[in-house]
Write a protein that holds these residues in place. Structure first.
Motif, PDB file in Angstrom:
ATOM      1  N   ASP A  48      -7.928  -1.255   0.128  1.00 25.69           N
ATOM      2  CA  ASP A  48      -9.011  -1.771   1.263  1.00 25.69           C
ATOM      3  C   ASP A  48     -10.280  -2.362   0.695  1.00 25.69           C
ATOM      4  O   ASP A  48     -10.932  -1.944   0.036  1.00 25.69           O
ATOM      5  CB  ASP A  48      -9.555  -0.689   2.437  1.00 25.69           C
ATOM      6  N   ILE A  86      -7.094  -2.928   5.008  1.00 25.68           N
ATOM      7  CA  ILE A  86      -6.117  -1.942   5.392  1.00 25.68           C
ATOM      8  C   ILE A  86      -6.583  -1.366   6.895  1.00 25.68           C
ATOM      9  O   ILE A  86      -7.551  -1.011   7.119  1.00 25.68           O
ATOM     10  CB  ILE A  86      -5.823  -0.845   4.590  1.00 25.68           C
ATOM     11  N   THR A 107      -7.806  -7.828   0.545  1.00 23.04           N
ATOM     12  CA  THR A 107      -6.970  -7.033   1.232  1.00 23.04           C
ATOM     13  C   THR A 107      -7.897  -6.125   2.288  1.00 23.04           C
ATOM     14  O   THR A 107      -9.045  -5.711   2.000  1.00 23.04           O
ATOM     15  CB  THR A 107      -5.880  -5.764   0.386  1.00 23.04           C
ATOM     16  N   ASN A 121       0.669  -1.217   0.070  1.00 20.28           N
ATOM     17  CA  ASN A 121       0.014  -0.057  -0.036  1.00 20.28           C
ATOM     18  C   ASN A 121       0.831   1.447   0.160  1.00 20.28           C
ATOM     19  O   ASN A 121       0.560   2.174   0.663  1.00 20.28           O
ATOM     20  CB  ASN A 121      -0.817  -0.055   1.295  1.00 20.28           C
ATOM     21  N   VAL A 159      -1.400  -3.783   5.695  1.00 15.62           N
ATOM     22  CA  VAL A 159      -2.279  -4.373   4.904  1.00 15.62           C
ATOM     23  C   VAL A 159      -2.486  -5.855   5.599  1.00 15.62           C
ATOM     24  O   VAL A 159      -1.335  -6.458   5.828  1.00 15.62           O
ATOM     25  CB  VAL A 159      -1.728  -4.538   3.354  1.00 15.62           C
TER      26      VAL A 159
END
Length: 180
Positions: A141, A156, A154, A128, A168
């Protein structure tokens, strides 16, 4: 055994670790790797590298290696990938892994050289944040990414109260060859 190893690691200072990682003279590196923590880590890395190269993963299973304090390697019947690979020898894995995931932008979770090497081989790097000289797939995200038959979702989240939306978490479906 891990408690004993951790006790020794706890006595290995951050300065000593940095000195070891930043040493560019091969003779000095070889000397440092003759004993102690550098010796242990070098041998542990070599053992994992050899096992990753030679292990045949059976259908319906997955093999996972912990590179002590240096990340993970996951191998399925159809792919091999790394998570947070951080070692002075990380580049030795470039031809063995299909992609790499980085959880966050702390220097002990990736090496720039490995990210650049993956880019030169047209292999994905997921993170990220950007890495100069590397083609990073900037994850978002709640998104799903696919590499071969591996699906990666994913999330975040926060590292701490100061580093918000910084880490992440990867939820990895290793594909049909592993019974998902």
């Amino acid at each position: 055994a891990m408690e004993s190893v951790q006790a020794v690691f706890n006595r290995f200072t951050h300065t000593a670790w940095s000195d070891y990682l930043n040493e560019s003279d091969p003779a000095k590196v070889a000397e440092l790797e003759r004993t102690g923590i550098p010796y242990f880590l070098r041998n542990a890395f070599e053992k994992v590298r050899e096992e990753v190269a030679t292990t045949k993963v059976k259908e319906g299973t997955v093999a996972i290696w912990l590179l002590y304090n240096m990340g993970y390697i996951v191998k399925t019947p159809t792919s091999t990938f790394g998570i947070d690979i951080y070692s002075r020898y990380a580049e030795d894995l470039l031809d063995m892994i299909d992609f790499v995931m980085i959880t966050h932008n702390h220097g002990d979770h990736y090496t720039k050289e490995m990210a650049e090497g993956m880019t030169r081989r047209n292999k994905p790097v997921f993170a990220n944040f950007d890495i100069a000289g590397a083609d990073v797939t900037r994850v978002e995200d709640g998104k799903v990414y696919e590499v071969g038959d591996v699906k990666i979702r994913t999330t975040i989240g926060d590292h701490n109260a100061q580093l918000l939306n910084y880490v992440v978490a990867y939820e990895i479906d290793c594909g049909e060859s592993t019974d998902n």
